[in-house]
Design a protein around this motif. Structure first.
Motif, PDB file in Angstrom:
ATOM      1  N   TYR A   5     110.523  57.976  36.386  1.00 38.87           N
ATOM      2  CA  TYR A   5     109.460  57.168  36.982  1.00 38.87           C
ATOM      3  C   TYR A   5     108.205  57.250  36.128  1.00 38.87           C
ATOM      4  O   TYR A   5     108.070  58.088  35.243  1.00 38.87           O
ATOM      5  CB  TYR A   5     109.200  57.625  38.426  1.00 38.87           C
ATOM      6  N   VAL A  58     107.707  45.700  49.213  1.00 39.26           N
ATOM      7  CA  VAL A  58     108.005  46.828  50.072  1.00 39.26           C
ATOM      8  C   VAL A  58     106.855  47.812  49.983  1.00 39.26           C
ATOM      9  O   VAL A  58     106.236  47.951  48.910  1.00 39.26           O
ATOM     10  CB  VAL A  58     109.339  47.486  49.646  1.00 39.26           C
ATOM     11  N   THR A 101     105.049  51.151  49.276  1.00 40.07           N
ATOM     12  CA  THR A 101     103.604  51.055  49.440  1.00 40.07           C
ATOM     13  C   THR A 101     102.986  50.402  48.198  1.00 40.07           C
ATOM     14  O   THR A 101     102.135  49.537  48.272  1.00 40.07           O
ATOM     15  CB  THR A 101     103.015  52.473  49.584  1.00 40.07           C
ATOM     16  N   LYS A 102     103.479  50.812  47.038  1.00 37.95           N
ATOM     17  CA  LYS A 102     102.771  50.445  45.777  1.00 37.95           C
ATOM     18  C   LYS A 102     102.962  48.980  45.412  1.00 37.95           C
ATOM     19  O   LYS A 102     102.243  48.448  44.583  1.00 37.95           O
ATOM     20  CB  LYS A 102     103.219  51.357  44.651  1.00 37.95           C
ATOM     21  N   SER A 148     118.839  54.166  46.920  1.00 40.33           N
ATOM     22  CA  SER A 148     117.549  54.229  46.234  1.00 40.33           C
ATOM     23  C   SER A 148     117.509  55.358  45.217  1.00 40.33           C
ATOM     24  O   SER A 148     118.049  56.430  45.442  1.00 40.33           O
ATOM     25  CB  SER A 148     116.431  54.488  47.248  1.00 40.33           C
ATOM     26  N   GLY A 149     116.851  55.025  44.105  1.00 34.66           N
ATOM     27  CA  GLY A 149     116.484  56.044  43.135  1.00 34.66           C
ATOM     28  C   GLY A 149     117.673  56.731  42.475  1.00 34.66           C
ATOM     29  O   GLY A 149     118.824  56.446  42.760  1.00 34.66           O
ATOM     30  N   LYS A 159     118.905  54.738  51.952  1.00 32.30           N
ATOM     31  CA  LYS A 159     117.653  54.601  52.697  1.00 32.30           C
ATOM     32  C   LYS A 159     117.715  53.307  53.512  1.00 32.30           C
ATOM     33  O   LYS A 159     118.577  52.459  53.292  1.00 32.30           O
ATOM     34  CB  LYS A 159     116.450  54.569  51.730  1.00 32.30           C
ATOM     35  N   ASP A 175     107.235  43.842  43.030  1.00 39.73           N
ATOM     36  CA  ASP A 175     107.069  45.285  43.228  1.00 39.73           C
ATOM     37  C   ASP A 175     106.388  45.851  41.987  1.00 39.73           C
ATOM     38  O   ASP A 175     106.221  45.145  40.971  1.00 39.73           O
ATOM     39  CB  ASP A 175     108.429  45.948  43.471  1.00 39.73           C
ATOM     40  N   ASP A 176     106.031  47.130  42.088  1.00 34.87           N
ATOM     41  CA  ASP A 176     105.326  47.696  40.934  1.00 34.87           C
ATOM     42  C   ASP A 176     106.293  48.161  39.849  1.00 34.87           C
ATOM     43  O   ASP A 176     106.025  48.066  38.663  1.00 34.87           O
ATOM     44  CB  ASP A 176     104.433  48.867  41.380  1.00 34.87           C
ATOM     45  N   PHE A 177     107.470  48.684  40.273  1.00 30.10           N
ATOM     46  CA  PHE A 177     108.346  49.323  39.291  1.00 30.10           C
ATOM     47  C   PHE A 177     109.810  49.084  39.628  1.00 30.10           C
ATOM     48  O   PHE A 177     110.204  49.064  40.786  1.00 30.10           O
ATOM     49  CB  PHE A 177     108.058  50.843  39.252  1.00 30.10           C
ATOM     50  N   LEU A 178     110.610  48.903  38.578  1.00 28.19           N
ATOM     51  CA  LEU A 178     112.073  48.750  38.716  1.00 28.19           C
ATOM     52  C   LEU A 178     112.741  49.859  37.918  1.00 28.19           C
ATOM     53  O   LEU A 178     112.508  49.999  36.719  1.00 28.19           O
ATOM     54  CB  LEU A 178     112.522  47.392  38.187  1.00 28.19           C
ATOM     55  N   LYS A 179     113.564  50.656  38.644  1.00 29.65           N
ATOM     56  CA  LYS A 179     114.329  51.687  37.924  1.00 29.65           C
ATOM     57  C   LYS A 179     115.814  51.413  38.107  1.00 29.65           C
ATOM     58  O   LYS A 179     116.407  50.670  37.364  1.00 29.65           O
ATOM     59  CB  LYS A 179     113.947  53.071  38.411  1.00 29.65           C
ATOM     60  N   GLY A 180     116.386  51.892  39.231  1.00 30.43           N
ATOM     61  CA  GLY A 180     117.811  51.627  39.473  1.00 30.43           C
ATOM     62  C   GLY A 180     118.062  50.268  40.099  1.00 30.43           C
ATOM     63  O   GLY A 180     119.151  49.721  40.046  1.00 30.43           O
ATOM     64  N   GLY A 181     116.994  49.678  40.681  1.00 30.95           N
ATOM     65  CA  GLY A 181     117.152  48.353  41.283  1.00 30.95           C
ATOM     66  C   GLY A 181     117.555  48.374  42.751  1.00 30.95           C
ATOM     67  O   GLY A 181     117.683  47.329  43.388  1.00 30.95           O
ATOM     68  N   GLY A 182     117.714  49.577  43.304  1.00 36.11           N
ATOM     69  CA  GLY A 182     118.136  49.649  44.704  1.00 36.11           C
ATOM     70  C   GLY A 182     117.124  49.024  45.643  1.00 36.11           C
ATOM     71  O   GLY A 182     117.492  48.323  46.592  1.00 36.11           O
ATOM     72  N   THR A 183     115.849  49.240  45.361  1.00 37.29           N
ATOM     73  CA  THR A 183     114.801  48.695  46.242  1.00 37.29           C
ATOM     74  C   THR A 183     114.793  47.171  46.207  1.00 37.29           C
ATOM     75  O   THR A 183     114.767  46.507  47.242  1.00 37.29           O
ATOM     76  CB  THR A 183     113.438  49.254  45.808  1.00 37.29           C
TER      77      THR A 183
END
Ligand code: PCP
Length: 278
Positions: free
Chosen positions: A102, A137, A139-140, A177-178, A184, A203-211
């Motif tokens: 992250y 989603v 918060t950020k 997630s994550g 989640k 969204d602010d950030f994409l990592k695994g894409g689950g969100t």
């Protein structure tokens, strides 16, 4: 009271910037300044040309008695490139390294100057798309959604990570997630999306894409339509990524070696929006 052209131009520009993507009638301006509609039309042509020259917005004029003008804030290709280069410069800082791939972005999404640029960049991407609502989603993602929604003049909705009585009846989905691959739940008030609504996810950030994938699932649960997904930054490590059609403004390489390093570079925005390799 007749108002001189120079004064009209300043006030008309202010008014149009404060009411993005809203039709402002010739009649409104004509009565506001005590000027003929023909004069107002000439004023609007000057404003339209000026925005075109500086590449910071597009003024569409609608002819006829019920006509008027609509200002769509947007960045020209050149200005979008400059704005993204500025974001890359801000993210490109080893001190932003966080465990688990992250990146610390909370300071940036709290800065009005950054949010202005991010919101206008996102509005540029969707300015010719049929969009009804922006989704994020907590918060950020919230400040990013608020800024983009403002420039798009569309409402935004906030997906919650837990149940809240204040949301009333909700629709919920489970998602992975994550990097710890935890299951989640996210949920959204039933009052927010109508069937067939055209939704942009940010969204602010994409990592695994689950969100992002979870929000896409929610959109399907509402029988709504996903127009596109855009994030401020994405991790360059896209192994096992759950989404593959997301637009990012910045791509971040986080190296978790002896040296914890962050290397930022432009994301795929320019290619996706202007068809231009970075
Ligand atoms: O692509 P993924 O692997 O799903 O991870 C990206 C998520 C995780 C993180 O949110 P959190 O820090 O978990 O939550 P908050 O925004 O509330 O701080 C970030 O803001 C994105 O929403």
């Amino acid at each position: 009271m007749k108002v001189r052209r120079s004064n009209r131009l300043v006030d008309m520009t202010r008014y149009l910037l404060e009411h993005p993507r809203t039709l402002v009638s010739l009649k409104f301006f004509s009565e506001r300044y005590g000027s003929a509609k023909s004069s107002i039309s000439e004023d609007l042509s000057i404003i339209k040309h000026t925005f075109q020259t500086w590449g910071e917005g597009r003024l569409k004029t609608i002819p006829g008695a019920s006509g008027g003008a609509v200002l769509a804030p947007f960045y020209s290709q050149e200005n979008a490139e400059k704005a993204i280069a500025n974001l890359v410069n801000e993210v490109n800082d080893d001190s932003r390294f966080l465990p688990g791939g992250y990146v610390y972005l909370s300071d940036l999404i709290g800065r009005p100057d950054i949010l202005h640029q991010v919101g206008q960049i996102i509005a540029t991407q969707y300015m010719d798309k049929d969009v009804d609502v922006v989704m994020t989603v907590e918060t950020k993602g919230i400040p990013i959604a608020q800024s983009a929604a403002m420039y798009m003049n569309k409402p935004f909705v906030i997906v919650r990570n837990s149940s809240h009585i204040t949301e009333g009846p909700t629709v919920s989905v489970n998602y992975v997630s994550g990097s710890v691959k935890r299951i989640k739940k996210m949920e959204l008030s039933r009052r927010t999306l109508s069937a067939g609504a055209n939704v942009v996810v940010v969204d602010d950030f994409l990592k695994g894409g689950g969100t992002l994938n979870g929000m896409a699932s929610l959109i399907r649960e509402f029988d709504a339509n996903l127009v596109g997904m855009t994030v401020l930054a994405e991790s360059s490590n896209s192994d096992h990524r759950l989404v593959d059609d997301c637009t990012s403004l910045v791509t971040v390489d986080a190296e978790d070696g002896d040296q914890k390093t962050i290397t930022a570079r432009p994301g795929n925005f320019m290619e996706n929006v202007f068809g231009k390799e970075n």
